[in-house]
Design an enzyme around this catalytic site. Structure first.
Site, PDB file in Angstrom:
ATOM      1  N   SER A   1       0.854  -1.184   0.000  1.00 52.87           N
ATOM      2  CA  SER A   1       0.000   0.000   0.000  1.00 52.87           C
ATOM      3  C   SER A   1       0.896   1.241   0.000  1.00 52.87           C
ATOM      4  O   SER A   1       1.765   1.375   0.859  1.00 52.87           O
ATOM      5  CB  SER A   1      -0.888  -0.025   1.246  1.00 52.87           C
ATOM      6  OG  SER A   1      -1.565   1.202   1.398  1.00 52.87           O
TER       7      SER A   1
ATOM      8  N   LYS B   1      -1.266  -0.931  -4.343  1.00 46.69           N
ATOM      9  CA  LYS B   1      -2.431  -0.156  -3.899  1.00 46.69           C
ATOM     10  C   LYS B   1      -1.988   1.286  -3.735  1.00 46.69           C
ATOM     11  O   LYS B   1      -1.014   1.576  -3.039  1.00 46.69           O
ATOM     12  CB  LYS B   1      -2.936  -0.734  -2.578  1.00 46.69           C
ATOM     13  CG  LYS B   1      -3.874   0.156  -1.801  1.00 46.69           C
ATOM     14  CD  LYS B   1      -4.546  -0.652  -0.694  1.00 46.69           C
ATOM     15  CE  LYS B   1      -4.691   0.129   0.592  1.00 46.69           C
ATOM     16  NZ  LYS B   1      -5.269  -0.707   1.666  1.00 46.69           N
TER      17      LYS B   1
ATOM     18  N   GLU C   1     -11.196   0.770  -2.926  1.00 47.17           N
ATOM     19  CA  GLU C   1     -11.423   0.467  -1.515  1.00 47.17           C
ATOM     20  C   GLU C   1     -12.038   1.676  -0.809  1.00 47.17           C
ATOM     21  O   GLU C   1     -11.539   2.788  -0.927  1.00 47.17           O
ATOM     22  CB  GLU C   1     -10.078   0.098  -0.880  1.00 47.17           C
ATOM     23  CG  GLU C   1     -10.156  -0.364   0.559  1.00 47.17           C
ATOM     24  CD  GLU C   1      -8.778  -0.750   1.110  1.00 47.17           C
ATOM     25  OE1 GLU C   1      -7.813  -0.919   0.338  1.00 47.17           O
ATOM     26  OE2 GLU C   1      -8.672  -0.879   2.338  1.00 47.17           O
TER      27      GLU C   1
ATOM     28  N   GLY D   1      -3.949  -4.001   6.280  1.00 49.96           N
ATOM     29  CA  GLY D   1      -2.852  -3.710   7.208  1.00 49.96           C
ATOM     30  C   GLY D   1      -3.102  -2.408   7.941  1.00 49.96           C
ATOM     31  O   GLY D   1      -3.883  -1.565   7.485  1.00 49.96           O
TER      32      GLY D   1
ATOM     33  N   LYS E   1      -3.043   5.119  -2.644  1.00 49.97           N
ATOM     34  CA  LYS E   1      -4.011   5.920  -1.895  1.00 49.97           C
ATOM     35  C   LYS E   1      -4.450   7.095  -2.767  1.00 49.97           C
ATOM     36  O   LYS E   1      -3.613   7.712  -3.441  1.00 49.97           O
ATOM     37  CB  LYS E   1      -3.361   6.462  -0.616  1.00 49.97           C
ATOM     38  CG  LYS E   1      -3.023   5.381   0.394  1.00 49.97           C
ATOM     39  CD  LYS E   1      -4.242   4.942   1.176  1.00 49.97           C
ATOM     40  CE  LYS E   1      -3.854   4.011   2.309  1.00 49.97           C
ATOM     41  NZ  LYS E   1      -5.009   3.501   3.035  1.00 49.97           N
TER      42      LYS E   1
ATOM     43  N   LYS F   1      -9.680  -6.727   8.464  1.00 46.04           N
ATOM     44  CA  LYS F   1      -8.628  -6.335   9.409  1.00 46.04           C
ATOM     45  C   LYS F   1      -9.038  -6.889  10.766  1.00 46.04           C
ATOM     46  O   LYS F   1     -10.158  -6.640  11.236  1.00 46.04           O
ATOM     47  CB  LYS F   1      -8.499  -4.819   9.497  1.00 46.04           C
ATOM     48  CG  LYS F   1      -7.882  -4.188   8.257  1.00 46.04           C
ATOM     49  CD  LYS F   1      -7.752  -2.688   8.393  1.00 46.04           C
ATOM     50  CE  LYS F   1      -7.138  -2.099   7.120  1.00 46.04           C
ATOM     51  NZ  LYS F   1      -7.219  -0.623   7.095  1.00 46.04           N
TER      52      LYS F   1
ATOM     53  N   ASP G   1     -13.638  -1.507   3.580  1.00 50.55           N
ATOM     54  CA  ASP G   1     -12.676  -1.604   4.682  1.00 50.55           C
ATOM     55  C   ASP G   1     -13.363  -1.033   5.925  1.00 50.55           C
ATOM     56  O   ASP G   1     -14.018  -1.775   6.683  1.00 50.55           O
ATOM     57  CB  ASP G   1     -11.395  -0.827   4.295  1.00 50.55           C
ATOM     58  CG  ASP G   1     -10.367  -0.689   5.405  1.00 50.55           C
ATOM     59  OD1 ASP G   1     -10.628  -1.108   6.536  1.00 50.55           O
ATOM     60  OD2 ASP G   1      -9.271  -0.143   5.143  1.00 50.55           O
TER      61      ASP G   1
ATOM     62  N   ASP H   1      -7.247   3.130  -2.913  1.00 50.25           N
ATOM     63  CA  ASP H   1      -7.908   3.188  -1.597  1.00 50.25           C
ATOM     64  C   ASP H   1      -8.172   4.651  -1.256  1.00 50.25           C
ATOM     65  O   ASP H   1      -7.249   5.454  -1.166  1.00 50.25           O
ATOM     66  CB  ASP H   1      -7.005   2.556  -0.528  1.00 50.25           C
ATOM     67  CG  ASP H   1      -7.665   2.477   0.854  1.00 50.25           C
ATOM     68  OD1 ASP H   1      -8.824   2.940   0.995  1.00 50.25           O
ATOM     69  OD2 ASP H   1      -7.027   1.951   1.789  1.00 50.25           O
TER      70      ASP H   1
HETATM   71  O1  OSB Z   1      -6.963   1.977   4.748  1.00 42.08           O
HETATM   72  O2  OSB Z   1      -5.942   0.173   4.515  1.00 42.08           O
HETATM   73  C1  OSB Z   1      -6.006   1.282   5.006  1.00 42.08           C
HETATM   74  C2  OSB Z   1      -2.782   2.203   6.828  1.00 42.08           C
HETATM   75  C3  OSB Z   1      -3.294   2.784   7.966  1.00 42.08           C
HETATM   76  C4  OSB Z   1      -4.660   2.870   8.111  1.00 42.08           C
HETATM   77  C5  OSB Z   1      -5.509   2.400   7.126  1.00 42.08           C
HETATM   78  C6  OSB Z   1      -4.992   1.817   5.984  1.00 42.08           C
HETATM   79  C7  OSB Z   1      -3.608   1.726   5.830  1.00 42.08           C
HETATM   80  C8  OSB Z   1      -2.950   1.169   4.652  1.00 42.08           C
HETATM   81  C9  OSB Z   1      -1.553   0.623   4.807  1.00 42.08           C
HETATM   82  O3  OSB Z   1      -3.440   1.170   3.562  1.00 42.08           O
HETATM   83  C10 OSB Z   1      -1.550  -0.820   5.144  1.00 42.08           C
HETATM   84  C11 OSB Z   1      -0.208  -1.300   5.612  1.00 42.08           C
HETATM   85  O4  OSB Z   1       0.770  -1.179   4.868  1.00 42.08           O
HETATM   86  O5  OSB Z   1      -0.132  -1.809   6.745  1.00 42.08           O
HETATM   87 MG    MG Z   2      -8.210   0.868   3.497  1.00 43.75          MG
END
Ligand code: OSB
Ligand code: MG
Length: 368
Positions: A136, A162, A214, A291, A164, A263, A239, A189
């Site tokens: 991500s 992924k 996402e 994550g 953001k 999660k 999510d 995401d």
């Molecule tokens: O939305 O998935 C998410 C990190 C912190 C809070 C929310 C998210 C995320 C990530 C990173 O997308 C996931 C990771 O690398 O652990």
């Molecule tokens: Mg997410």
């Protein structure tokens, strides 16, 4: 089994690079670790994924400390726990606070597997001995920065990128990524940054063959997502909106998503995560493991869960070295060609490094 003693630690670790989402940037990661000891001194470990501030959900590490110290630990300390599945029931009188519950429950699952002498993955009913992982990537300062990171991670072998997105960093950015990488498995995401009025914009993403988008809409919504999913071709993945089996059931019934990101902390523990996994499997909804920028203990739990058979899409559990100079476990989580090999040691399968843990502990409290 019985948890005879609990050590709760507040940790602070600096990530190698800052992480930016539609809500802001952070680099210091503060979180809780929970060590649950049985009468023989054997330890199970859990990690709270609540952040310092409540941007992702309503919990924070302080609310987690409060729930653990004042409710969860007093409730379960020295009580007979027949099976880790029973922890969820025992804590069901506490509304929400899923990440706090999950911290304790995860430690009990680890302890249970260690007492049985089997890997946590096996205790959960997992079947894979290797899992596929993606990565991500936070919002960057420039598109060029993003493209060079993607190139690096593609070369590392990660199975899915992924990216953001947020208003102003979306369609044009994804277009550039697709231009440079026409064939990579790619998804976006939004962390709840859009609303139904943005449907025309979100529709434009359809041409880029994303695996999914996402959580585009509000963090507690499953109604508008159903409307959106009927309007766009890109599969919607939820999510933030899914906190429980019941939420997942309703979202599936409404057609709010085609994929779910599970999660462990967000749904209150491994037992609930498993139930959601099984429900999705029955409905042909693929899942993957999200994550929360975890350190080693949390990472190890994610890896064990991902061995269940409906985790058919690469998760966000990247290598320890993507986040940390030094992680809290030995060996660290390694990714080779986008794959993690499931450890065979009992429990979470990685040894907590007590010296490193001590180094990053801000304070701790023992309950017995
Ligand atoms: O939305 O998935 C998410 C990190 C912190 C809070 C929310 C998210 C995320 C990530 C990173 O997308 C996931 C990771 O690398 O652990
Ligand atoms: Mg997410």
């Amino acid at each position: 089994m019985k948890v005879a003693e609990v050590v709760l630690r507040q940790m602070k670790m600096r990530m190698k690079s800052p992480f930016t989402t539609s809500f802001g940037t952070f680099q210091e990661k503060e979180f809780l670790l929970l060590e649950a000891r049985d009468e023989n001194g054997m330890s199970g470990w859990g990690e709270s994924v609540a952040f310092h501030s409540p941007w992702y959900n309503e919990e924070t590490l302080k609310t987690n400390w409060h729930m653990l110290e004042d409710f969860i630990i007093p409730n379960l300390l020295n009580r007979e726990i027949v099976h880790p599945d029973n922890v969820t029931d025992a804590l069901s009188y506490i509304r929400k606070n899923n990440m706090a519950k999950s911290t304790f429950e995860g430690a009990v699952w680890d302890l249970y597997a260690k007492q049985k002498g089997i890997p946590l993955a096996q205790a959960l009913g997992g079947t894979s001995n290797r899992i596929e992982v993606g990565i991500s990537i936070g919002i960057q300062n420039t598109v060029d920065d993003l493209l060079s990171l993607i190139e690096e991670y593609v070369n590392d072998g990660y199975k899915r990128m992924k990216v953001k997105i947020k208003p102003g960093w979306d369609v044009d950015v994804i277009r550039e990524v697709r231009k440079s990488f026409p064939n990579i498995p790619l998804m976006a995401d939004a962390n709840s940054a859009y609303r139904l009025k943005d449907i025309p914009l979100l529709k434009k993403l359809d041409e880029f063959e994303l695996m999914m988008i996402e959580q585009p809409l509000a963090s507690d919504d499953i109604i508008d997502h159903a409307i959106l999913q009927r309007e766009i071709r890109t599969p919607v993945c939820l999510d933030e909106s899914i906190h429980s089996y019941e939420d997942a059931k309703k979202a599936i019934e409404l057609g709010s998503c085609k994929i779910i990101n599970i999660k462990i902390g967000r749904v209150g523990g491994l037992t609930e995560a498993k139930r959601i996994h099984d429900l999705c499997q029955e409905h042909d909804i693929p899942v993957w493991c999200g994550g929360m920028l975890e350190a080693g203990i949390g990472r190890a739990h994610n890896i064990a869960l991902t061995t269940l058979s409906n985790f058919i899409m690469p998760g966000d559990t990247a290598a320890s070295s993507r986040y940390w100079e030094k992680d809290l476990i030995e060996p660290e989580v390694k990714v080779e060609n986008g794959m993690i090999t499931i450890p065979e040691m009992p429990g979470i399968g990685y040894n907590p490094n007590l010296e490193t843990i001590k180094q990053f502990t801000v304070f701790e409290k023992t309950f017995s």
